[in-house]
Design a protein around this motif. Structure first.
Motif, PDB file in Angstrom:
ATOM      1  N   VAL A  85       0.837  -1.186   0.085  1.00 39.88           N
ATOM      2  CA  VAL A  85      -0.105   0.090   0.009  1.00 39.88           C
ATOM      3  C   VAL A  85       0.976   1.292   0.057  1.00 39.88           C
ATOM      4  O   VAL A  85       1.858   1.310   0.767  1.00 39.88           O
ATOM      5  CB  VAL A  85      -1.051   0.094   1.415  1.00 39.88           C
ATOM      6  CG1 VAL A  85      -1.777   1.166   1.405  1.00 39.88           C
ATOM      7  CG2 VAL A  85      -1.720  -1.168   1.285  1.00 39.88           C
TER       8      VAL A  85
ATOM      9  N   LEU B  63      -4.960   6.414  -0.004  1.00 38.74           N
ATOM     10  CA  LEU B  63      -4.263   5.347  -0.104  1.00 38.74           C
ATOM     11  C   LEU B  63      -4.263   4.489  -1.268  1.00 38.74           C
ATOM     12  O   LEU B  63      -5.745   4.282  -2.010  1.00 38.74           O
ATOM     13  CB  LEU B  63      -4.791   4.156   1.154  1.00 38.74           C
ATOM     14  CG  LEU B  63      -4.166   4.701   2.623  1.00 38.74           C
ATOM     15  CD1 LEU B  63      -4.276   3.784   3.710  1.00 38.74           C
ATOM     16  CD2 LEU B  63      -2.579   5.020   2.596  1.00 38.74           C
TER      17      LEU B  63
ATOM     18  N   ALA C 246       1.730   1.595   5.054  1.00 34.67           N
ATOM     19  CA  ALA C 246       1.774   2.178   3.535  1.00 34.67           C
ATOM     20  C   ALA C 246       3.157   2.765   3.598  1.00 34.67           C
ATOM     21  O   ALA C 246       3.867   3.263   4.581  1.00 34.67           O
ATOM     22  CB  ALA C 246       0.756   3.154   3.689  1.00 34.67           C
TER      23      ALA C 246
END
Length: 633
Positions: free
Chosen positions: A10, A61, A234
């Motif tokens: 991510v 995201l 992420a």
């Protein structure tokens, strides 16, 4: 669900988000998210009380597959998202701005004429504060976390505010976090407050003892726990709070995106385009020259509406976009006008008509960096265009968010944010400065490298060799590390960014950053004449003519009656610190009915409430040959 199953990583986008300060108590707008599209803001970027809206940076995201390809935008519909942001302001504890330290001359040079040019040495700001007491100069409220949808929507939840950092013992608000209905992060920066704890003279150009502002920057992180239980940390991003954009949509000659994309090519050569498209790579460079006609009268005269070099003229564009031999002499002539970014020779007359990183305003200068050149990648593209090595592509189509693929959305977020920033000159800059063009600053294209260990003390003076060394201040960043290189406070640099400091090139050029700090503007009064159906053609032409443009900083730096004249008193920087939000914002408005005499769209100064001569300013003009040199600006 198949796309969710394929996700193996991510990432946060934009990779670099730009927030902007504003003094509106709670109103804001989301910054650009689709390249070429600006938000349509009611009241021309002001609240009903006339205060400037903050520009928020929104982060999203995106899921990547095993090959690193973006395949899905993620939201709170897909899992629980926790955002973490840590911003700080370290300007007052950093080093003074003297000159961009990545320039060759900043490292020192030998000369048979001078016996040697010493390296630039930047002393500390606030040098009388020593040791552990210098931590009082860093405004660091620590990180904030936020999870959920529509949180802190009205700004009333104190746990999301960056208001616990202090400067010399006084709390300073640096912004706050919010989320939208999809759980995306919304970051809001400061409100434009600057002050000093020291008595003394009015502030100078960039390095003011005792002063602070509420600019900040820092890392943006997130984790998402998908509904199937998988959790991802992420790939992180960065947020930078910058001064207001006083001419939204007027792009700089070189944008911040252009600049950082060039460093991205150095990190990943595959990003270098194999082919050159006219509208994709060439026309943006040319168009920006002409679009700056709305913020500088010299540009308007040379490259604006009705001029032979108006790069927005459809007939001219048709010739420039034709790769045939018939138009090659024209392409070659235009290419020859651009300065070569190798900076081997002086070129005062080249394009773009802007001052450079090493501007001194010395009549005897021999430094080619007195003026700015476009980037090496842009120059190479223009050379290929001039030779006819390009494709005649179509103008880019304007798309909506739903029209874009996940990969296009992610790339567009970073591009849209940075296209509305300035990629030079850096003296020191608007949103950021010279470190951003050095690949050592990045861990991957557009991703600012994090500092893994505490930063060392570099001593009482910072030199080029220290700044550029492995392990030095560019080799890994922490909260406040990007904006610390900027003027302190920001208002003093903005109020100093003028045009034609020396009259050797005319009344209006060269200039500095008119796309963010306008020089000459079409006033609301002139616009009303242009749009009044009762106005005669002659009246409209007089209202539109360049000689009638107003100085944007009139009443602060210039008199209103003599637009080119500088004021003697009071100190213009101090006035701007207090009155910056009362200056006009230049926005696009429709032009008169199509008669062919005027552009279909005009850029007009709006919302100005500043008195022409605030605080009883003395309006005696200073002759141009007596104006203060830039080193004292």
């Amino acid at each position: 669900m198949r796309e969710l199953d394929e996700i193996s990583a991510v990432a946060i986008h934009p990779a670099i988000g730009i927030a902007r300060i504003g003094n509106s108590s709670n109103d804001y707008f989301i910054g650009p998210e689709i390249p070429g599209i600006l938000a349509q803001i009611q009241h021309d970027y002001r609240d009903p009380q006339g205060r400037i809206l903050r520009q928020a940076a929104r982060f999203r995201l995106f899921g990547l597959d095993a090959d690193g390809k973006i395949i899905k935008e993620l939201s709170a519909d897909d899992g629980d998202i926790t955002w973490s942001v840590h911003v700080a302001n370290a300007k007052a504890a950093w080093y003074q701005f003297v000159k961009a330290l990545d320039l060759g001359e900043s490292a020192g040079a030998l000369s048979s004429d001078t016996g040697g040019i010493p390296a630039v040495a930047c002393p500390r700001r606030n040098p009388k504060i020593h040791g552990v007491c210098r931590s009082d100069l860093v405004i660091d409220p620590g990180p904030r976390l936020i999870t959920g949808r529509n949180l802190n929507a009205d700004g009333s939840q104190p746990q999301y505010a960056y208001d616990t950092g202090t400067f010399h013992g006084v709390p300073v608000y640096l912004g706050e976090l919010r989320t939208d209905a999809k759980g995306n992060l919304i970051f809001l920066g400061g409100r434009g407050h600057s002050s000093t704890f020291l008595p003394g003279p009015p502030p100078g150009f960039a390095n003011n003892p005792g002063w602070h502002d509420d600019i900040s920057d820092g890392p943006v992180d997130a984790t998402i726990q998908l509904k199937d239980g998988r959790t991802y940390q992420a790939i992180g991003a960065w947020v930078i709070t910058a001064p207001p954009d006083f001419a939204p949509g007027v792009r700089a000659f070189v944008t911040g995106y252009d600049l950082i994309f060039e460093t991205a090519i150095q990190l990943d050569p595959s990003l270098n385009p194999a082919r050159i498209g006219f509208f994709e790579h060439i026309y943006p460079i040319l168009e920006r020259i002409s679009i700056n006609q709305w913020v500088n009268a010299g540009v308007a005269l040379a490259y604006g509406w009705g001029s032979p070099a108006d790069f927005t003229n459809p007939e001219f564009i048709a010739r420039l976009s034709d790769p045939g031999d018939r138009n090659q002499p024209l392409r070659q002539a235009i290419f020859q006008m651009f300065r070569n970014p190798d900076y081997q020779i002086m070129d005062a007359n080249g394009w773009p008509p802007i001052y450079g990183d090493a501007v001194s305003l010395d009549f005897n200068t021999t430094d080619p960096h007195e003026w700015m050149a476009i980037l090496e990648s842009q120059y190479a593209a223009l050379r290929r265009w001039a030779d006819g090595d390009f494709v005649q592509d179509a103008p880019p189509a304007i798309k909506t968010w739903t029209d874009l693929s996940p990969a296009q959305r992610a790339d567009g977020l970073t591009r849209a944010n940075l296209q509305e920033t300035i990629g030079g000159p850096f003296h020191p800059g608007c949103e950021f400065t010279w470190p951003m063009r050095n690949k050592i600053l990045y861990g991957a294209p557009f991703r600012i490298k994090r500092r893994a260990a505490p930063e060392p003390d570099y001593g009482d003076e910072l030199t080029s060799s220290i700044a550029m060394m492995p392990g030095g201040p560019l080799d890994g960043s922490g909260p406040g590390a990007i904006t610390r290189w900027m003027a302190c406070p920001w208002q003093t640099d903005t109020a100093s960014c003028l045009s034609a400091y020396r009259a050797y090139a005319g009344e209006y050029l060269p200039t500095f950053w008119p796309a963010r700090v306008p020089n000459d503007v079409l006033s609301e009064d002139a616009y009303h004449v242009l749009m009044d159906p009762q106005s005669s053609i002659a009246q409209k032409q007089r209202a539109f003519q360049v000689s009638g443009r107003k100085k944007w900083l009139r009443g602060i730096v210039y008199t209103d009656t003599t637009p080119s004249a500088r004021l003697q008193e009071p100190n213009p920087r101090q006035v701007f610190v207090e009155h910056w939000w009362q200056c006009g914002i230049v926005v696009q408005k429709p032009g008169p009915e199509d008669s062919g005499l005027f552009p279909k769209a005009l850029w007009v100064e709006t919302g100005r409430t500043l008195p022409e001569n605030p605080n009883g300013a003395v309006t005696e003009a200073v002759p141009s040959h007596m104006r203060s040199p830039l080193s004292q600006r």
